[in-house]
Motif scaffolding. Structure first.
Motif, PDB file in Angstrom:
ATOM      1  N   GLY A 287       0.781  -1.171  -0.195  1.00  0.00           N
ATOM      2  CA  GLY A 287      -0.131  -0.001   0.178  1.00  0.00           C
ATOM      3  C   GLY A 287       0.750   1.218  -0.023  1.00  0.00           C
ATOM      4  N   SER A 288      -0.151   2.099  -0.278  1.00  0.00           N
ATOM      5  CA  SER A 288       0.773   3.130  -0.601  1.00  0.00           C
ATOM      6  C   SER A 288       0.440   4.593  -0.044  1.00  0.00           C
ATOM      7  CB  SER A 288       0.870   4.305  -2.198  1.00  0.00           C
ATOM      8  OG  SER A 288      -0.158   4.543  -2.133  1.00  0.00           O
ATOM      9  N   VAL A 289       1.213   5.812   0.525  1.00  0.00           N
ATOM     10  CA  VAL A 289       1.125   7.054   1.941  1.00  0.00           C
ATOM     11  C   VAL A 289      -0.093   7.598   0.839  1.00  0.00           C
ATOM     12  CG1 VAL A 289       2.221   9.024  -0.087  1.00  0.00           C
ATOM     13  CG2 VAL A 289       2.383   9.417   2.440  1.00  0.00           C
ATOM     14  N   HIS A 290      -0.547   7.278  -0.561  1.00  0.00           N
ATOM     15  CA  HIS A 290      -2.436   8.046  -0.414  1.00  0.00           C
ATOM     16  C   HIS A 290      -2.640   6.962  -0.833  1.00  0.00           C
ATOM     17  CE1 HIS A 290       0.764  11.181  -1.902  1.00  0.00           C
ATOM     18  NE2 HIS A 290      -0.574  12.335  -1.534  1.00  0.00           N
ATOM     19  N   GLY A 291      -2.296   5.487  -0.165  1.00  0.00           N
ATOM     20  CA  GLY A 291      -3.785   4.443   0.187  1.00  0.00           C
ATOM     21  C   GLY A 291      -4.024   4.056  -1.553  1.00  0.00           C
ATOM     22  N   LYS A 292      -3.039   4.131  -2.354  1.00  0.00           N
ATOM     23  CA  LYS A 292      -2.975   2.869  -3.664  1.00  0.00           C
ATOM     24  C   LYS A 292      -2.187   1.568  -2.977  1.00  0.00           C
ATOM     25  CE  LYS A 292      -2.477   6.829  -6.829  1.00  0.00           C
ATOM     26  NZ  LYS A 292      -1.898   7.804  -7.349  1.00  0.00           N
ATOM     27  N   VAL A 293      -2.835   0.722  -4.184  1.00  0.00           N
ATOM     28  CA  VAL A 293      -2.188  -0.345  -3.281  1.00  0.00           C
ATOM     29  C   VAL A 293      -1.981  -1.329  -4.746  1.00  0.00           C
ATOM     30  CG1 VAL A 293      -3.414  -3.008  -3.285  1.00  0.00           C
ATOM     31  CG2 VAL A 293      -4.449  -0.977  -1.556  1.00  0.00           C
ATOM     32  N   LEU A 294      -1.005  -1.947  -4.557  1.00  0.00           N
ATOM     33  CA  LEU A 294      -0.352  -2.313  -6.106  1.00  0.00           C
ATOM     34  C   LEU A 294      -0.390  -4.386  -5.596  1.00  0.00           C
ATOM     35  CD1 LEU A 294       1.806  -2.039  -8.629  1.00  0.00           C
ATOM     36  CD2 LEU A 294       3.433  -1.828  -6.521  1.00  0.00           C
ATOM     37  N   SER A 295       0.005  -5.080  -7.242  1.00  0.00           N
ATOM     38  CA  SER A 295       0.323  -6.420  -6.732  1.00  0.00           C
ATOM     39  C   SER A 295       0.800  -6.896  -7.532  1.00  0.00           C
ATOM     40  CB  SER A 295      -0.907  -7.115  -7.050  1.00  0.00           C
ATOM     41  OG  SER A 295      -0.717  -8.025  -7.008  1.00  0.00           O
ATOM     42  N   ILE A 296       2.588  -6.932  -7.318  1.00  0.00           N
ATOM     43  CA  ILE A 296       3.476  -7.954  -8.163  1.00  0.00           C
ATOM     44  C   ILE A 296       3.380  -9.099  -7.863  1.00  0.00           C
ATOM     45  CG2 ILE A 296       5.853  -7.815  -9.005  1.00  0.00           C
ATOM     46  CD1 ILE A 296       6.262  -5.141  -7.512  1.00  0.00           C
ATOM     47  N   GLU A 297       3.456  -9.879  -9.425  1.00  0.00           N
ATOM     48  CA  GLU A 297       3.116 -11.434  -8.976  1.00  0.00           C
ATOM     49  C   GLU A 297       4.607 -12.296  -9.908  1.00  0.00           C
ATOM     50  OE1 GLU A 297      -0.448 -14.108 -10.234  1.00  0.00           O
ATOM     51  OE2 GLU A 297       0.563 -13.540 -11.874  1.00  0.00           O
ATOM     52  N   ASN A 298       5.170 -13.798  -9.157  1.00  0.00           N
ATOM     53  CA  ASN A 298       5.677 -13.958  -9.420  1.00  0.00           C
ATOM     54  C   ASN A 298       5.223 -14.607 -10.697  1.00  0.00           C
ATOM     55  OD1 ASN A 298       7.274 -17.568  -9.163  1.00  0.00           O
ATOM     56  ND2 ASN A 298       8.894 -16.184  -9.515  1.00  0.00           N
ATOM     57  N   CYS A 299       6.074 -14.708 -11.955  1.00  0.00           N
ATOM     58  CA  CYS A 299       5.607 -15.002 -13.253  1.00  0.00           C
ATOM     59  C   CYS A 299       6.911 -16.105 -13.435  1.00  0.00           C
ATOM     60  CB  CYS A 299       6.091 -14.456 -14.137  1.00  0.00           C
ATOM     61  SG  CYS A 299       7.377 -12.844 -14.371  1.00  0.00           S
ATOM     62  N   GLY A 300       7.478 -16.604 -13.194  1.00  0.00           N
ATOM     63  CA  GLY A 300       8.595 -17.979 -13.772  1.00  0.00           C
ATOM     64  C   GLY A 300      10.134 -17.640 -12.234  1.00  0.00           C
ATOM     65  N   ASN A 301      10.542 -18.347 -12.170  1.00  0.00           N
ATOM     66  CA  ASN A 301      11.958 -18.389 -12.647  1.00  0.00           C
ATOM     67  C   ASN A 301      12.696 -17.030 -12.754  1.00  0.00           C
ATOM     68  OD1 ASN A 301      14.239 -20.141 -11.044  1.00  0.00           O
ATOM     69  ND2 ASN A 301      15.579 -20.273 -13.063  1.00  0.00           N
ATOM     70  N   CYS A 303      11.339 -14.090 -12.610  1.00  0.00           N
ATOM     71  CA  CYS A 303      10.536 -13.298 -13.201  1.00  0.00           C
ATOM     72  C   CYS A 303       9.430 -12.690 -11.834  1.00  0.00           C
ATOM     73  CB  CYS A 303       9.519 -14.152 -14.168  1.00  0.00           C
ATOM     74  SG  CYS A 303       8.674 -13.396 -15.426  1.00  0.00           S
ATOM     75  N   TYR A 304       9.513 -11.359 -12.092  1.00  0.00           N
ATOM     76  CA  TYR A 304       8.480 -10.752 -11.427  1.00  0.00           C
ATOM     77  C   TYR A 304       7.603 -10.281 -12.098  1.00  0.00           C
ATOM     78  CZ  TYR A 304      10.860 -13.045  -7.647  1.00  0.00           C
ATOM     79  OH  TYR A 304      10.527 -14.330  -6.754  1.00  0.00           O
ATOM     80  N   THR A 305       6.337  -9.106 -11.858  1.00  0.00           N
ATOM     81  CA  THR A 305       5.997  -8.255 -13.313  1.00  0.00           C
ATOM     82  C   THR A 305       4.080  -7.981 -11.841  1.00  0.00           C
ATOM     83  OG1 THR A 305       5.031  -8.390 -15.360  1.00  0.00           O
ATOM     84  CG2 THR A 305       4.794 -10.075 -14.418  1.00  0.00           C
ATOM     85  N   PRO A 306       3.785  -6.791 -12.062  1.00  0.00           N
ATOM     86  CA  PRO A 306       3.778  -6.012 -12.267  1.00  0.00           C
ATOM     87  C   PRO A 306       1.561  -6.493 -12.368  1.00  0.00           C
ATOM     88  CG  PRO A 306       4.180  -4.518 -12.673  1.00  0.00           C
ATOM     89  CD  PRO A 306       5.185  -5.237 -12.714  1.00  0.00           C
ATOM     90  N   ASN A 307       0.464  -6.814 -11.986  1.00  0.00           N
ATOM     91  CA  ASN A 307      -0.455  -7.412 -12.385  1.00  0.00           C
ATOM     92  C   ASN A 307      -1.640  -7.085 -11.633  1.00  0.00           C
ATOM     93  OD1 ASN A 307      -0.656  -8.651  -9.824  1.00  0.00           O
ATOM     94  ND2 ASN A 307      -0.760 -10.673 -10.393  1.00  0.00           N
ATOM     95  N   TRP A 308      -1.622  -5.953 -10.852  1.00  0.00           N
ATOM     96  CA  TRP A 308      -3.049  -5.438 -10.268  1.00  0.00           C
ATOM     97  C   TRP A 308      -2.425  -4.183  -9.720  1.00  0.00           C
ATOM     98  CZ3 TRP A 308      -5.068  -4.460  -6.046  1.00  0.00           C
ATOM     99  CH2 TRP A 308      -6.224  -4.744  -5.223  1.00  0.00           C
ATOM    100  N   GLN A 309      -3.298  -2.987 -10.025  1.00  0.00           N
ATOM    101  CA  GLN A 309      -3.696  -2.032  -8.942  1.00  0.00           C
ATOM    102  C   GLN A 309      -5.371  -1.690  -8.586  1.00  0.00           C
ATOM    103  OE1 GLN A 309      -1.884   1.580 -10.786  1.00  0.00           O
ATOM    104  NE2 GLN A 309      -0.289   0.680 -12.163  1.00  0.00           N
ATOM    105  N   GLY A 310      -5.312  -0.793  -6.801  1.00  0.00           N
ATOM    106  CA  GLY A 310      -6.113  -1.218  -6.724  1.00  0.00           C
ATOM    107  C   GLY A 310      -6.201   0.308  -5.525  1.00  0.00           C
ATOM    108  N   MET A 311      -6.836   0.735  -4.423  1.00  0.00           N
ATOM    109  CA  MET A 311      -6.609   1.428  -4.005  1.00  0.00           C
ATOM    110  C   MET A 311      -7.605   0.926  -2.140  1.00  0.00           C
ATOM    111  SD  MET A 311      -9.952   3.994  -4.529  1.00  0.00           S
ATOM    112  CE  MET A 311     -10.271   4.325  -2.916  1.00  0.00           C
ATOM    113  N   VAL A 312      -7.112   1.298  -1.548  1.00  0.00           N
ATOM    114  CA  VAL A 312      -8.012   1.473   0.127  1.00  0.00           C
ATOM    115  C   VAL A 312      -8.021   3.625   0.669  1.00  0.00           C
ATOM    116  CG1 VAL A 312      -6.789  -0.562   0.598  1.00  0.00           C
ATOM    117  CG2 VAL A 312      -5.887   1.347   0.710  1.00  0.00           C
TER     118      VAL A 312
END
Length: 581
Positions: A287-301, A303-312
């Motif tokens: 979560g962020s200082v302004h309430g944004k939420v970020l998801s990063i997902e493992n995509c293999g050996n 390997c990582y990539t952002p896969n979702w953004q949201g908020m609270v």
């Protein structure tokens, strides 16, 4: 919607709290932009706080998606009767150690006598190096080791997979308050199974800029190889989330992936980590200082990539954790909490998410803690406090320690107060950094440690210490009965202590659904040994000191819980298993 209130407590205004913060000797407060504070501690730790009144984001941003069974719990902590809750823990003793947020606790030398790691600081003395205090057989603490030129105790973890934990400490040369200096992250290894981690194994510095500050460090095994992975936040220049992987040939950590989050927000913190959408890939939500939420997902050996953004709907959303399907619907929960001012009133707001599909999430519950905005303390711990098989949630916030217990049902996330303690000395310049629970005396119950500071205005110097509280309630409230009826008989574990295998023998005289599970002393499930309907007879179940993935576990104390459900009722017995290697 649930509201709890009773006895009123006085509150300190935002202006008063901010002034106290600026007067503290152990930190520097800078307003980097309007209503955005940068807090820099003497030990080198840096966090950001947004003190503006909350405003819902402008149109066009991603909205919060709610489930059809969304629940809301509201607890007014300014108007609550503490006498209903605080008796569950009784003051035990003071330990002269402090650390950032909470003390680091663990049994590194595997002697069933845990150590506490932190710094000593009294009114008339300077900050010491990190010191290890170990509990003794008289249940007091002895100084057992001093780690030269270190100032933050961070993590205990088996980095190199040799079944011996390493100890990670931080070294900060020249205080961060001076805007100069550099940082190192030191990994200490063990000489043998029965020793402390005293040998400096390697030094990790994530960037050429030696002043890089690492926050929110977690270790795990998240991709397809056998090497330990590491995730953390570097808050500056640019602010980024980093993944590194342990390289046994170096030995050190190699960079794998960097995500620059500054186009999204000034600062992100905290992590909820698991395969929440059950696609076989681990997700990391922050979560962020302004309430944004970020998801990063493992995509293999590697390997990582952002896969979702949201908020609270809060600011400072750094209280991140995960629970193991508390409501029993087959989905693990994601906890993202933060604090903000709403028309001048401080509120800590926690949003509970579940996966609603592959790489998508929805809010299934919310908890509002009225009257709490924390400039200083701010931690969350997931732990089965009463050992009933369902996790509780501990918060160390502002001048408050709070434990919440689930009281909902299938697909309904609602909670009640299990324990509440407010700082009785707030007007005496004494405050909290955070709180955590740990089983210190090997009795299956967890002691409460509150990490504290005292800064009397007449002395002009601060003191660090921890107050330790013993539990004063019965664990296993859902009928843990050590006097089993005649229909069942459970024998002591043998051998115990053991290496590498122990055996649980039991008799049942009627058809019964029988479960045997292994937990560590933090209440985390290690493996399931048995879960099936059994006919009458004599049985012996063996455990070879492995987790649910078949991997060897480190030495230490584990809890083997035998549960049966039959005509005679639902009964549970827990035995301590001591693994020595």
């Amino acid at each position: 919607m649930f509201v709890f209130s009773s006895v009123s407590f006085s509150q300190v205004s935002k202006v008063e709290k901010l002034q106290r913060l600026k007067n503290r000797e152990d930190m520097k407060v800078t307003e980097v932009e309007k209503d955005l504070l940068k807090l820099e501690y003497l030990n080198g730790k840096v966090i950001y706080k947004n003190i503006a009144d909350y405003q819902y984001p402008e149109s066009g941003t991603q909205n919060l998606v709610y489930s059809t069974t969304f629940d809301s719990t509201i607890i007014d902590l300014t108007n609550i009767d503490t006498t209903l809750y605080y008796q569950k823990y009784k003051y035990w003793q003071e330990v002269p150690l402090g650390n950032f947020r909470t003390l680091l606790v663990g049994d590194v030398n595997n002697n069933a006598l845990p150590e506490l790691y932190g710094q000593m600081k009294d009114y008339t003395t300077d900050y010491t190096d990190i010191r290890a205090f170990e509990i003794n057989f008289q249940n007091s603490f002895d100084l057992v080791y001093n780690y030269d030129s270190t100032n933050v105790a961070e993590i205990i973890f088996d980095i190199d997979k040799d079944n011996k934990n390493e100890l990670r400490l931080m070294r900060n040369y020249v205080s961060a308050v001076s805007d100069t200096g550099w940082k190192q992250y030191l990994f200490f290894s063990k000489e043998s199974d029965s020793t402390l981690a005293q040998n400096l194994s390697f030094i990790f510095q994530p960037q050429q800029n030696n002043n890089s500050q690492q926050n929110d460090i977690y270790f795990g095994n998240w991709d397809s190889d056998s090497n330990t992975d590491q995730i953390f936040v570097i808050p500056c220049c640019p602010g980024s989330i980093f993944f590194f992987e342990y390289n046994p040939s170096t030995p050190n950590f190699d960079p794998i992936y960097q995500y620059n989050y500054e186009p999204l927000d000034l600062y992100y913190g905290g992590f909820s980590i698991d395969d929440f959408d059950l696609d076989g890939k681990t997700e990391f939500l922050a979560g962020s200082v302004h309430g944004k939420v970020l998801s990063i997902e493992n995509c293999g050996n590697d390997c990582y990539t952002p896969n979702w953004q949201g908020m609270v709907e809060t600011y400072n959303a750094y209280l991140c954790a995960e629970t193991n399907d508390i409501d029993g619907n087959g989905k693990k929960e994601i906890w993202i909490g933060g604090d903000a001012f709403y028309s001048g009133q401080g509120i800590t707001r926690i949003t509970i998410f579940e996966a609603s599909g592959n790489n998508s999430y929805q809010a299934v519950g919310r908890i509002d803690l009225l009257g709490i905005f924390s400039f200083d303390a701010g931690n969350i711990q997931i732990i089965d406090v009463d050992k009933d098989g369902i996790e509780e949630v501990l918060f160390g916030l502002d001048m408050t320690v709070l434990i919440l217990k689930f009281n909902g049902s299938l697909n309904h996330q609602s909670y009640e107060v299990f324990f509440f303690k407010q700082n009785d000395w707030e007007n005496n310049n004494m405050g909290y950094y955070g709180a955590n629970l740990y089983n210190l005396i090997d009795d299956g119950r967890d002691e409460l440690l509150i990490n504290m500071w005292d800064d009397p205005p007449d002395l002009g110097s601060i003191k660090w210490f921890n107050w330790v509280y013993k539990p004063d309630f019965t664990v296993n409230t859902e009928n843990e009965n050590n006097s089993l009826p005649n229909d069942y008989n459970v024998y002591p574990l043998y051998p115990n202590p053991f290496n590498p295998q122990t055996n649980l023998k039991f008799d049942i005289s009627q058809n019964s659904f029988t479960t045997i599970k292994v937990y560590n002393t933090l209440g985390k499930e290690i493996t399931t040994l048995l879960e099936k309907e059994l006919s009458p007879g004599n049985y012996t179940i063996s455990w070879e000191a492995k987790d649910s993935d078949g991997k060897l576990i480190p030495s230490g104390v584990y809890l083997i819980r035998f549960s049966v459900l039959g005509k005679a009722g639902n009964y549970t017995r827990t035995q301590k298993a001591i693994l020595l290697k």
